[in-house]
Design a protein around this motif. Sequence first.
Motif, PDB file in Angstrom:
ATOM      1  N   UNK A  53       5.956  -1.941  -0.103  1.00  0.00           N
ATOM      2  CA  UNK A  53       4.939  -0.747   0.025  1.00  0.00           C
ATOM      3  C   UNK A  53       4.260  -0.997   1.671  1.00  0.00           C
ATOM      4  N   UNK A  54       4.070  -2.512   1.799  1.00  0.00           N
ATOM      5  CA  UNK A  54       3.687  -2.686   3.199  1.00  0.00           C
ATOM      6  C   UNK A  54       4.433  -2.091   4.272  1.00  0.00           C
ATOM      7  N   UNK A  55       5.590  -2.224   4.177  1.00  0.00           N
ATOM      8  CA  UNK A  55       6.646  -1.718   5.208  1.00  0.00           C
ATOM      9  C   UNK A  55       6.701  -0.157   5.015  1.00  0.00           C
ATOM     10  N   UNK A  56       6.286   0.435   4.083  1.00  0.00           N
ATOM     11  CA  UNK A  56       6.553   1.926   3.869  1.00  0.00           C
ATOM     12  C   UNK A  56       5.695   2.670   5.004  1.00  0.00           C
ATOM     13  N   UNK A  57       6.185   3.633   5.479  1.00  0.00           N
ATOM     14  CA  UNK A  57       5.981   4.719   6.207  1.00  0.00           C
ATOM     15  C   UNK A  57       5.102   5.699   5.776  1.00  0.00           C
ATOM     16  N   UNK A  58       3.696   5.853   6.069  1.00  0.00           N
ATOM     17  CA  UNK A  58       2.989   6.721   5.261  1.00  0.00           C
ATOM     18  C   UNK A  58       2.747   8.018   6.099  1.00  0.00           C
ATOM     19  N   UNK A  59       3.468   8.169   7.040  1.00  0.00           N
ATOM     20  CA  UNK A  59       3.020   9.414   7.996  1.00  0.00           C
ATOM     21  C   UNK A  59       3.220  10.590   7.252  1.00  0.00           C
ATOM     22  N   UNK A  60       4.089  10.775   6.196  1.00  0.00           N
ATOM     23  CA  UNK A  60       4.153  11.926   5.312  1.00  0.00           C
ATOM     24  C   UNK A  60       3.363  11.601   3.979  1.00  0.00           C
ATOM     25  N   UNK A  61       2.218  11.787   4.191  1.00  0.00           N
ATOM     26  CA  UNK A  61       1.244  11.339   3.211  1.00  0.00           C
ATOM     27  C   UNK A  61       1.638  11.833   1.703  1.00  0.00           C
ATOM     28  N   UNK A  62       2.079  12.931   1.378  1.00  0.00           N
ATOM     29  CA  UNK A  62       2.440  13.453   0.044  1.00  0.00           C
ATOM     30  C   UNK A  62       3.577  12.478  -0.427  1.00  0.00           C
ATOM     31  N   UNK A  63       4.552  12.618   0.466  1.00  0.00           N
ATOM     32  CA  UNK A  63       5.771  11.546   0.206  1.00  0.00           C
ATOM     33  C   UNK A  63       5.437  10.102  -0.445  1.00  0.00           C
ATOM     34  N   UNK A  64       4.625   9.584   0.556  1.00  0.00           N
ATOM     35  CA  UNK A  64       4.168   8.368   0.577  1.00  0.00           C
ATOM     36  C   UNK A  64       3.200   8.067  -0.904  1.00  0.00           C
ATOM     37  N   UNK A  65       2.462   8.888  -1.172  1.00  0.00           N
ATOM     38  CA  UNK A  65       1.839   8.846  -2.537  1.00  0.00           C
ATOM     39  C   UNK A  65       2.727   9.009  -3.764  1.00  0.00           C
ATOM     40  N   UNK A  66       3.727   9.674  -3.672  1.00  0.00           N
ATOM     41  CA  UNK A  66       4.508   9.908  -4.840  1.00  0.00           C
ATOM     42  C   UNK A  66       5.403   8.414  -4.556  1.00  0.00           C
ATOM     43  N   UNK A  67       5.749   8.128  -3.684  1.00  0.00           N
ATOM     44  CA  UNK A  67       6.601   6.974  -3.387  1.00  0.00           C
ATOM     45  C   UNK A  67       6.052   5.697  -3.978  1.00  0.00           C
ATOM     46  N   UNK A  68       4.762   5.530  -3.597  1.00  0.00           N
ATOM     47  CA  UNK A  68       3.770   4.468  -3.761  1.00  0.00           C
ATOM     48  C   UNK A  68       3.544   4.652  -5.560  1.00  0.00           C
ATOM     49  N   UNK A  69       3.384   5.711  -6.152  1.00  0.00           N
ATOM     50  CA  UNK A  69       3.429   5.892  -7.613  1.00  0.00           C
ATOM     51  C   UNK A  69       4.600   5.472  -8.251  1.00  0.00           C
ATOM     52  N   UNK A  70       5.658   5.856  -7.709  1.00  0.00           N
ATOM     53  CA  UNK A  70       6.967   5.559  -8.356  1.00  0.00           C
ATOM     54  C   UNK A  70       7.162   3.869  -8.226  1.00  0.00           C
ATOM     55  N   UNK A  71       7.066   3.245  -7.230  1.00  0.00           N
ATOM     56  CA  UNK A  71       7.003   1.806  -7.210  1.00  0.00           C
ATOM     57  C   UNK A  71       6.026   1.311  -8.386  1.00  0.00           C
ATOM     58  N   UNK A  72       4.763   1.743  -8.333  1.00  0.00           N
ATOM     59  CA  UNK A  72       3.854   1.265  -9.524  1.00  0.00           C
ATOM     60  C   UNK A  72       4.304   1.655 -10.906  1.00  0.00           C
ATOM     61  N   UNK A  73       4.731   2.533 -10.988  1.00  0.00           N
ATOM     62  CA  UNK A  73       5.230   3.038 -12.404  1.00  0.00           C
ATOM     63  C   UNK A  73       6.623   2.176 -12.721  1.00  0.00           C
ATOM     64  N   UNK A  74       7.357   2.030 -11.789  1.00  0.00           N
ATOM     65  CA  UNK A  74       8.518   0.799 -12.160  1.00  0.00           C
ATOM     66  C   UNK A  74       7.854  -0.499 -12.531  1.00  0.00           C
ATOM     67  N   UNK A  75       6.757  -0.915 -11.592  1.00  0.00           N
ATOM     68  CA  UNK A  75       6.172  -2.110 -11.974  1.00  0.00           C
ATOM     69  C   UNK A  75       5.608  -2.292 -13.348  1.00  0.00           C
ATOM     70  N   UNK A  76       5.091  -1.073 -13.731  1.00  0.00           N
ATOM     71  CA  UNK A  76       4.197  -1.102 -14.911  1.00  0.00           C
ATOM     72  C   UNK A  76       5.299  -1.213 -15.839  1.00  0.00           C
ATOM     73  N   UNK A  77       6.639  -0.519 -15.816  1.00  0.00           N
ATOM     74  CA  UNK A  77       7.645  -0.507 -16.908  1.00  0.00           C
ATOM     75  C   UNK A  77       8.163  -2.034 -17.025  1.00  0.00           C
TER      76      UNK A  77
END
Length: 144
Positions: A53-77
């Motif tokens: 996540x630290x290395x993730x490019x957040x220039x496309x905010x919408x895609x970044x929010x969904x990518x972050x949530x995807x990672x967080x959901x995977x971690x919660x699983x």
Amino acid sequence: MTPNHAKATYKLAKQLIANPNISKTEELIRLSEKVSLTEKKIAEESIKICKDLIDYDISDTRAAVYAFFSKFEWLETFKSRMYIEALRGESKAVLNMVESSHHKEFVILTPEVILDDSPSSWLLNHKNLCRSKIITMKQNLTTH
């Protein structure tokens, strides 16, 4: 045991184990060892995800929010699987003691809630949280 039930029970078990006023039975000592091992596995996985996540490019905010949530959901699983694994095989008496200690409320966010508010700030805050989390978790891993 459902993932949500396992999460709540596991968190209560951690609090119960850490409580100095509770006498440590053989069962609680064994549970404490399982919790310590589980915490180590979760910390290692969290560090991997935070680095991504630290290395993730957040220039496309919408895609970044969904990518972050995807990672967080995977971690919660992943955490849920670890919680269930840690609690598996524990006696009914220990689980009942844990569950009767007390309960908490959980708040759930969605990507849409973040996107409607201030997604860039949220993304930057979570990158900073990940940096802090990596430092803390690495310190904890070296002390155990």
